[in-house]
Design a protein around this motif. Structure first.
Motif, PDB file in Angstrom:
ATOM      1  N   LEU A 198       3.179  -3.359  -5.862  1.00 16.12           N
ATOM      2  CA  LEU A 198       3.268  -2.440  -4.719  1.00 16.12           C
ATOM      3  C   LEU A 198       1.970  -1.643  -4.606  1.00 16.12           C
ATOM      4  O   LEU A 198       1.532  -1.029  -5.581  1.00 16.12           O
ATOM      5  N   VAL A 199       1.369  -1.665  -3.436  1.00  9.74           N
ATOM      6  CA  VAL A 199       0.172  -0.855  -3.181  1.00  9.74           C
ATOM      7  C   VAL A 199       0.525   0.242  -2.180  1.00  9.74           C
ATOM      8  O   VAL A 199       1.079  -0.032  -1.118  1.00  9.74           O
ATOM      9  N   LEU A 200       0.227   1.482  -2.563  1.00  6.45           N
ATOM     10  CA  LEU A 200       0.437   2.630  -1.675  1.00  6.45           C
ATOM     11  C   LEU A 200      -0.929   3.222  -1.365  1.00  6.45           C
ATOM     12  O   LEU A 200      -1.569   3.804  -2.242  1.00  6.45           O
ATOM     13  N   THR A 201      -1.376   3.013  -0.146  1.00  8.44           N
ATOM     14  CA  THR A 201      -2.742   3.416   0.196  1.00  8.44           C
ATOM     15  C   THR A 201      -2.738   4.220   1.493  1.00  8.44           C
ATOM     16  O   THR A 201      -1.689   4.598   2.004  1.00  8.44           O
ATOM     17  N   GLY A 202      -3.925   4.502   2.023  1.00  6.94           N
ATOM     18  CA  GLY A 202      -4.027   5.287   3.258  1.00  6.94           C
ATOM     19  C   GLY A 202      -4.465   6.719   2.975  1.00  6.94           C
ATOM     20  O   GLY A 202      -4.502   7.153   1.822  1.00  6.94           O
ATOM     21  N   ASN A 203      -4.783   7.422   4.041  1.00  5.24           N
ATOM     22  CA  ASN A 203      -5.358   8.765   3.901  1.00  5.24           C
ATOM     23  C   ASN A 203      -4.339   9.899   3.971  1.00  5.24           C
ATOM     24  O   ASN A 203      -4.701  11.062   3.853  1.00  5.24           O
ATOM     25  N   GLY A 204      -3.085   9.566   4.208  1.00  2.09           N
ATOM     26  CA  GLY A 204      -2.075  10.616   4.345  1.00  2.09           C
ATOM     27  C   GLY A 204      -1.499  11.047   3.007  1.00  2.09           C
ATOM     28  O   GLY A 204      -1.680  10.367   1.991  1.00  2.09           O
ATOM     29  N   LYS A 205      -0.791  12.154   3.000  1.00  7.32           N
ATOM     30  CA  LYS A 205      -0.150  12.653   1.783  1.00  7.32           C
ATOM     31  C   LYS A 205       1.136  11.883   1.516  1.00  7.32           C
ATOM     32  O   LYS A 205       1.926  11.689   2.432  1.00  7.32           O
ATOM     33  N   GLY A 206       1.352  11.482   0.270  1.00  8.39           N
ATOM     34  CA  GLY A 206       2.622  10.855  -0.086  1.00  8.39           C
ATOM     35  C   GLY A 206       2.499   9.590  -0.906  1.00  8.39           C
ATOM     36  O   GLY A 206       3.513   8.937  -1.172  1.00  8.39           O
ATOM     37  N   LYS A 207       1.291   9.227  -1.334  1.00 11.13           N
ATOM     38  CA  LYS A 207       1.128   7.984  -2.105  1.00 11.13           C
ATOM     39  C   LYS A 207       1.619   8.161  -3.546  1.00 11.13           C
ATOM     40  O   LYS A 207       2.489   7.430  -4.003  1.00 11.13           O
ATOM     41  N   SER A 208       1.047   9.150  -4.230  1.00 11.94           N
ATOM     42  CA  SER A 208       1.438   9.339  -5.633  1.00 11.94           C
ATOM     43  C   SER A 208       2.900   9.749  -5.747  1.00 11.94           C
ATOM     44  O   SER A 208       3.628   9.245  -6.613  1.00 11.94           O
TER      45      SER A 208
END
Ligand code: ATP
Ligand code: MG
Length: 198
Positions: A34-44
């Protein structure tokens, strides 16, 4: 039943049949990348949520954090008590240390911990928090990362978080989500707050 209600019922029935057929067809079980990427808050936070989900089912999970924040991490305080091992990169981030060689050495050391976990079939879920930066700064070789991911135990799930994920990792992943920023409180001058932002 009115004609409208009847139509709605028929539509729902059709939808249910198609969803049921897809659930029936999805038979394979395997470790997910699973990759959680992007510039928004909420990945970690999303990654830690998945780790918590694993632990909640009695699974073993471990976390490697490739950026040591100056703040303590609330999830770590909680999850360590639940038996999740944390490996935190041994130095601060570049804009604090301004010592590239030291950062590269720290990244390599953290990656060694990651490689051990990726070779350990007693670990059901491995989270590599902020790994993407180590690749984009060329602190870690993407092909070495891919090799370890490819050779991991078949049923082991891996979560990678961080902005600007390398294309090769996105291609390899089974599930990729991009968190898109709509707005962030920080832009309105609100500082990061304990218990919410870290
Ligand atoms: P979180 O840990 O809250 O899930 P994240 O992992 O998606 O955030 P990171 O890029 O790792 O985001 O940044 C960690 C910190 O930076 C958090 O305190 C988060 O609130 C903040 N942050 C995340 N996205 C933004 C943004 N678009 N603008 C400003 N600050 C942000
Ligand atoms: Mg993060």
């Amino acid at each position: 039943m009115s004609e409208q209600e009847n139509k709605h019922k028929q539509r729902q029935q059709k939808l249910k049949e198609s969803v049921d057929a897809r659930i029936e067809a999805a038979q394979e079980e395997k470790g997910i990348l699973l990759v959680l990427t992007g510039n928004g808050k909420g990945k970690s936070t999303s990654g830690f949520g998945t780790v918590a989900r694993a632990v909640g089912h009695g699974k073993r999970a471990a976390v490697v954090q490739f950026i040591k924040g100056t703040w303590e991490c609330g999830e770590r305080n909680l999850l360590e008590k639940a038996g999740v091992d944390f490996y935190v990169m041994g130095t601060g981030f570049t804009w604090e240390t301004q010592d590239k060689e030291k950062d590269i050495a720290a990244a390599a050391e953290a990656w060694e911990s990651a490689e051990k976990l990726l070779a350990d079939d007693t670990i059901d879920c491995v989270m590599l928090d902020e790994l993407t930066y180590m690749v984009s700064y060329h602190y870690l070789d993407v092909d070495r990362v891919i090799q370890a991911l490819n050779n991991r135990p078949t049923m082991q799930h891996v979560i990678i978080t961080g902005r600007a994920c390398h294309r090769k990792l996105i291609d390899l992943a089974d599930t990729v989500s991009e968190v898109k920023p709509i707005k962030h409180a920080f832009e309105a001058g609100i500082k990061a707050q304990v218990g919410f932002d870290y």
